[in-house]
Design an enzyme around this catalytic site. Structure first.
Site, PDB file in Angstrom:
ATOM      1  CD  GLU A  90      -3.018  -0.862   0.096  1.00 16.92           C
ATOM      2  OE1 GLU A  90      -3.466   0.291  -0.100  1.00 16.92           O
ATOM      3  OE2 GLU A  90      -3.366  -1.850  -0.588  1.00 16.92           O
ATOM      4  CB  SER A 487     -42.989 -37.712  41.725  1.00 12.26           C
ATOM      5  OG  SER A 487     -44.310 -38.224  41.688  1.00 12.26           O
TER       6      SER A 487
END
Length: 833
Positions: A90, A487
């Site tokens: 770049e 239960s």
């Protein structure tokens, strides 16, 4: 000569005027474009959107959440190789220029003149500083005005910030394709590596991406991507940043990328990760979740999670296969390329090693199947085609689906499978080893369920299974499914009784009972599971061990449903419990998470625990903003190191929701359920386990909830649209849920010593006759047990009967509706009433 002097003077004057006009024009342009330049000082306090990362207890990555996949990496943590790769691609003069590369601008201007009128996009000639100005402060508009603003901002940025700061902003902000922003995220997305692990070729490929990430896709445009990568490698070598040998090696390296999932990264952790995501969303909102860069340390133990999923899925599949084979998922034309057609059918991604397949041909002895091909990173279907065989051994669980033998055990593979059937299959095992090339027929179970595993001392959720497959259904049955616990709620009822004067030896009558439910509601006649069989007077221990409903109803009738409702709220099972006796049998609806939390309080001596999936949350700067453990540690921050001071102490201020002695008593009763009651299958674990099974009316839900001294677990099994799981013992919690708990606890406690439950101070252990609960005589050992009693209570020496039952064991009609006529042994006495 004089004319020449005048002419030169004229030229100088004219040049001066032109120069001044030019300077004025440039100054005017600078002034014009400087008027509305963005405030570049905001870069100093820039906080980019950063993904939230969620980790398990061992640090492994569980999930990532972000709108933009980005991890912010300080420039000091970026390897020199990666920095050089981006500079080579770049802006190789980045550390020399003042924000603008004039040579590059001239070159771009020349190219623009040459391409004028060709509709080609002009070269940008942007330095890294200019790209920072554009990415942070401007738009992507292609215009001279934007370029002028970009240049002006670049020069100002260069005067304000260091080169390293500018490069840090750039490397963390740039978009590099596949939803990745910044080099840290891109390194994970493309190569599943941290940046310091990247090779020269990998760093060069990432550096090639900023200008055109879509054009350099590693699969769709592989050749062009490699060409651009190698260009960056050449620039690295040319600048002297890598050696020639490294460059040659990098150019020859294939472009191999990893398709990294966006989902949960810990196998079997999808339901857990999604629950954590919801929690963070509710705490901090969407922006903080997806952009705040939070680091979340969860309570998930990956090893226990895999154990939980393995055993829960096995339980669901085993039950489902017992119901029979329902046939192929769908049909597929196998002519031509069957792989492409099969790839279009959605398969479940989280049920490995199961794989979707299509039946290609069948015979009596076997069926040849073709597996669904994978998709490459670009979405294209892989050209690889994999096949295998399903023999009789692989379908022996499936009843014949066609022919005269329909509904009976299959004697030929062709009775079960036909060409074109789309199915699931996984490797066939014999004697614990896979049979090469052979597979077993599978089907997605219709039944579902949930499992939650918790540390009973802290409330930390160690594992969570919310269903068979998260990919199939994201509905979390562990936290979102409200089911009747049956239960398994009874220990809460018994805890309320034991906490209010009753003892494990208290005797209650097991006999038919009728409850007038009021106008229009009729008479309710609760029955035991073994309908028609009653035992007369039984102790609370034996009543819970055998899960006797009539005893529980009488107990609830005597102590009152308001009191039971209060205990249900204390334990977090229900927010509000209606004052109907049927709710004492678990007729209300609750979740597996609530049930395991309640049992954890029984396991830890009655201390309140708050369930949590999160240990700690830190913000993007490492500051702790949430911590689950609120205990105070006195002496932990002693200055100057160890100086023979007292040991640090953890101060636990959590509420005591149940007396510790009561908690031990109910634990001992539930240990009896495992040793000789409805959950005896769990006894095979070989370690101290207390627990209770649960089966709802019409067997629509089957439960087991229990704990060891170290871990608590809640499991339920049932259809999402409730329907009967079966009939008789085969559809009970003891038959369906308890075996899953057994298999899980065997794995989870394999390396744990068999530590008994801790006896709290003050408890008296007295030998009693197991059947009657009365004190054992001197030297009497047969049929006796050690029972736990609180100070001031003791086992009875004899019974004084007040009130007489009918000859058939029924209560006198005059007493059936009286709340104090349940033939109870009054607390602290030895008599029945």
């Amino acid at each position: 000569m004089r004319l020449l002097v005048r002419f030169m003077g004229f030229l100088f004057a004219a040049g001066t005027v032109v120069f001044l006009v030019g300077v004025g024009a440039v100054a005017g342009l600078i002034w014009h474009f400087s008027k509305d330049l963005p405030d570049y000082s905001q870069l100093q306090d820039y906080e980019p959107p950063v993904m939230t990362r969620v980790h398990a207890v061992d640090g492994s990555l569980l999930g990532e959440y972000a709108k933009e996949r980005r991890l912010y990496l300080p420039i000091q943590a970026v390897p020199k190789l990666v920095i050089n790769a981006f500079l080579a691609a770049e802006d190789k003069n980045f550390y020399e220029h003042g924000g603008i590369d004039y040579t590059g601008m001239a070159r771009a201007g020349l190219v623009y003149i040459q391409n004028y009128g060709s509709n080609r996009r002009p070269q940008g000639a942007s330095t890294i500083t200019q790209q920072v100005a554009k990415n942070f402060l401007l738009t992507n508009e292609v215009s001279f005005a934007r370029k002028i603003k970009e240049a002006l901002l670049a020069m100002r940025i260069e005067k304000t910030y260091s080169k390293d700061k500018i490069l840090e902003l750039y490397l963390n902000e740039i978009y590099l394709g596949l939803g990745a922003y910044g080099i840290a995220a891109a390194s994970l997305v493309y190569f599943d590596k941290s940046v310091n692990e990247l090779t020269v070729a990998e760093a060069a490929y990432l550096a090639a991406l900023p200008k055109m990430p879509a054009t350099l896709h590693p699969v769709r445009n592989r050749d062009r991507a490699i060409e651009r990568r190698n260009y960056v490698v050449d620039r690295l070598q040319e600048n002297g940043w890598i050696k020639q040998a490294d460059a040659e090696k990098a150019r020859k390296e294939p472009l191999a990328v990893t398709n990294r999932s966006n989902g949960a990264h810990t196998f079997a952790g999808e339901y857990f990760a999604e629950e954590v995501r919801r929690d963070i969303f509710e705490r901090y909102g969407e922006k903080k979740l997806y952009e705040g860069g939070l680091s979340v340390r969860t309570t998930l133990d990956p090893k226990i999670q895999v154990m939980a999923r393995k055993t829960m899925v096995a339980g669901l599949v085993n039950y489902d296969e017992q119901q029979g084979y329902r046939g192929a998922m769908s049909k597929l034309d196998t002519s031509g390329d069957w792989g492409v057609k099969l790839a279009e059918i959605k398969s479940l991604s989280d049920i490995s090693p199961w794989r979707m397949a299509v039946v290609l041909e069948t015979s009596d002895q076997s069926a040849r199947i073709g597996f669904q091909p994978s998709r490459e990173l670009g979405g294209a279907v892989s050209k690889q085609r994999e096949t295998g065989l399903i023999t009789l051994d692989g379908i022996k669980w499936a009843r014949a689906a066609t022919g005269p033998a329909k509904g009976r055990a299959a004697t030929a593979v062709s009775q079960v499978l036909q060409p074109g059937d789309v199915i699931y299959a996984d490797p066939l095992y014999k004697d614990g080893n896979p049979v090469e090339g052979q597979y077993r027929l599978r089907q997605i179970p219709e039944v579902s369920g949930a499992m939650v595993v918790m540390d009973p001392w802290t409330g930390r959720v160690l594992a969570m299974v919310g269903g068979f497959s998260f990919d199939q259904s994201q509905f979390n049955r562990a936290t979102q499914a409200y089911r009747q616990p049956g239960s398994s709620f009874k220990p809460i009822v018994y805890s309320a009784a034991l906490d209010n004067g009753y003892t494990p030896s208290t005797v209650v009558l097991d006999a038919p009972i009728e409850i007038d439910q009021g106008q229009g509601a009729g008479v309710w006649r609760p029955e035991n599971f073994s309908s028609g069989k009653f035992q007369g007077p039984v102790t609370l221990r034996n009543a819970l061990r055998q899960s006797l409903n009539t005893v529980t109803v009488r107990l609830a009738q005597d102590i009152g449903m308001p009191l039971i409702g209060e205990y249900a709220r204390r334990f977090g099972v229900y927010d509000e419990l209606p004052n109907y006796l049927s709710y004492a049998l678990g007729a209300g609806e609750t979740t597996a998470m609530r049930m395991v939390t309640a049992y954890s309080m029984l396991a830890n001596g009655g201390r309140r625990v708050k369930p949590t999936l999160i240990d700690r949350i830190q913000d993007r700067y490492g500051r702790t903003i949430f911590k689950h453990d609120q205990r105070e540690c006195r002496g932990c921050d002693a200055p100057g190191g160890w100086k023979n001071q007292a040991e640090p102490q953890l101060i636990d201020r959590r509420e005591q929701v149940l007396d510790s002695m009561t908690a031990y008593q109910i634990t001992e009763l539930m240990e009896g359920v495992v040793q000789a009651g409805t959950a005896t299958v769990v006894k095979e674990v070989g370690k101290p386990i207390a627990g209770k099974t649960g089966t709802t009316n019409e067997a629509k839900d089957a439960w087991f909830v229990g704990f060891s001294p170290d871990v608590a677990v809640a499991i339920y099994m049932g259809y999402d649209k409730p329907r009967a799981l079966g009939r008789g013992n085969a559809a009970t919690g003891g038959h369906l849920a308890a075996p899953i708990a057994r298999d899980f606890l065997k794995l989870a406690l394999a390396d744990k010593p068999a530590v008994p439950f801790k006896v709290p101070a003050g408890i008296k252990l007295v030998r009693v006759v197991a059947k009657s609960g009365m004190r054992a005589g001197p030297g009497e050992t047969g049929g006796t047990i050690l029972e736990a009693f609180k100070p001031g209570t003791a086992p009875p020496d004899n019974y004084s009967v007040i009130g007489v039952a009918d000859a058939d064991g029924r209560m006198p009609a005059s007493q059936q509706q009286q709340p104090d006529s349940g033939f109870f042994m009054r607390p602290g006495t030895g008599g029945l009433y």
